[in-house]
Scaffold this motif. Sequence first.
Motif, PDB file in Angstrom:
ATOM      1  N   PRO A   1      -7.010  -4.619   6.221  1.00 59.03           N
ATOM      2  CA  PRO A   1      -7.438  -3.609   5.257  1.00 59.03           C
ATOM      3  C   PRO A   1      -8.954  -3.584   5.069  1.00 59.03           C
ATOM      4  CG  PRO A   1      -6.528  -5.514   4.124  1.00 59.03           C
ATOM      5  CD  PRO A   1      -6.318  -5.754   5.581  1.00 59.03           C
TER       6      PRO A   1
ATOM      7  N   ARG B   1     -16.176  -4.858   5.498  1.00 56.41           N
ATOM      8  CA  ARG B   1     -15.403  -6.095   5.370  1.00 56.41           C
ATOM      9  C   ARG B   1     -16.041  -7.154   6.253  1.00 56.41           C
ATOM     10  NH1 ARG B   1      -9.674  -7.105   8.101  1.00 56.41           N
ATOM     11  NH2 ARG B   1      -9.424  -9.341   7.715  1.00 56.41           N
TER      12      ARG B   1
ATOM     13  N   ARG C   1     -11.357  -2.065   2.397  1.00 53.50           N
ATOM     14  CA  ARG C   1     -11.387  -1.428   1.073  1.00 53.50           C
ATOM     15  C   ARG C   1     -12.635  -0.575   0.909  1.00 53.50           C
ATOM     16  NH1 ARG C   1     -13.442  -2.817  -3.826  1.00 53.50           N
ATOM     17  NH2 ARG C   1     -14.104  -4.867  -3.045  1.00 53.50           N
TER      18      ARG C   1
ATOM     19  N   TYR D   1       0.838  -1.198   0.000  1.00 52.12           N
ATOM     20  CA  TYR D   1       0.000   0.000   0.000  1.00 52.12           C
ATOM     21  C   TYR D   1       0.878   1.256   0.000  1.00 52.12           C
ATOM     22  CZ  TYR D   1      -3.897  -3.093   0.985  1.00 52.12           C
ATOM     23  OH  TYR D   1      -4.844  -4.078   0.903  1.00 52.12           O
TER      24      TYR D   1
ATOM     25  N   THR E   1      -8.108   2.230   0.613  1.00 56.58           N
ATOM     26  CA  THR E   1      -8.261   1.264   1.695  1.00 56.58           C
ATOM     27  C   THR E   1      -7.967   1.942   3.024  1.00 56.58           C
ATOM     28  OG1 THR E   1      -7.506  -0.516   0.228  1.00 56.58           O
ATOM     29  CG2 THR E   1      -7.449  -0.961   2.587  1.00 56.58           C
TER      30      THR E   1
END
Length: 260
Positions: free
Chosen positions: A93, A252, A95, A53, A77
């Motif tokens: 993470p 998530r 997103r 990242y 993210t």
Amino acid sequence: MAEKAFDLLDELAQAWEDRDCATVDRLTAWAENALGGRACEATRNGRPALTGYSDLEYLLPEEPGWFAVLARRPEPTYFLFVHDRNWRLAAGPLRLLGEAPQRAGGAQPSSGTARRARLVPQRHLTYLTDPAGVSGVAFPSGDAIADLRDKLGDRTARARPDRVSVDVELFGGPSRALALSNGSMLVFHTLRLVSRHRPGQGRDSLGRPPYGRALVKEFTGENDPASLTGTELVVLASEISAKNKLTTVALRRALADLTT
């Protein structure tokens, strides 16, 4: 400080690769710690990447003890870090589902928005446990939390002849909120889904197992358990506006445990 904390992701990624669960436990907190417990012991497959990242924006709140990072590459993210003797990854993470909400230095929410931000987890809980919509909490079609409710509602029909019940709970620990540049706030929090799968009447085994055979074996040690209870975490980033509109920015959903 924040830059150094973000660097721990390299060590955490290696710990997951090595299935070094003690290090995973040491470097994680909150949602990521729960997702690294039994899941680390059972499997290392299917984890989202923790490295690679870049183009980072550090989102620092007024209160100490935590911060968020927006990594814009390779795709937008969020990561959330908290300080518990040392810096640990608390969520991510995570997103983004669309454009990142804008934040400017010195952004301040109204007192009303800050108060409503503390109620965001309860609003989600009420919505997901109220399929008839009698509570008055609503999300537009296409919002990720609305899609999640539809999926939970369809789970019973998809599982037949098996019997399924799903409980939605608030996950331990406080939500955390950042002021945005338009008077709104970005809120991070987590829900827990507990799904219990039982054979239908007259059956002694599941007709439609909800998880793959390899995954069930890794978590439970059994090939064909008579019943299964799955625990998932839903980690959310939501924007609440000064007009009390709630929008899901990121979601998530991940499996934390499977038991028989």
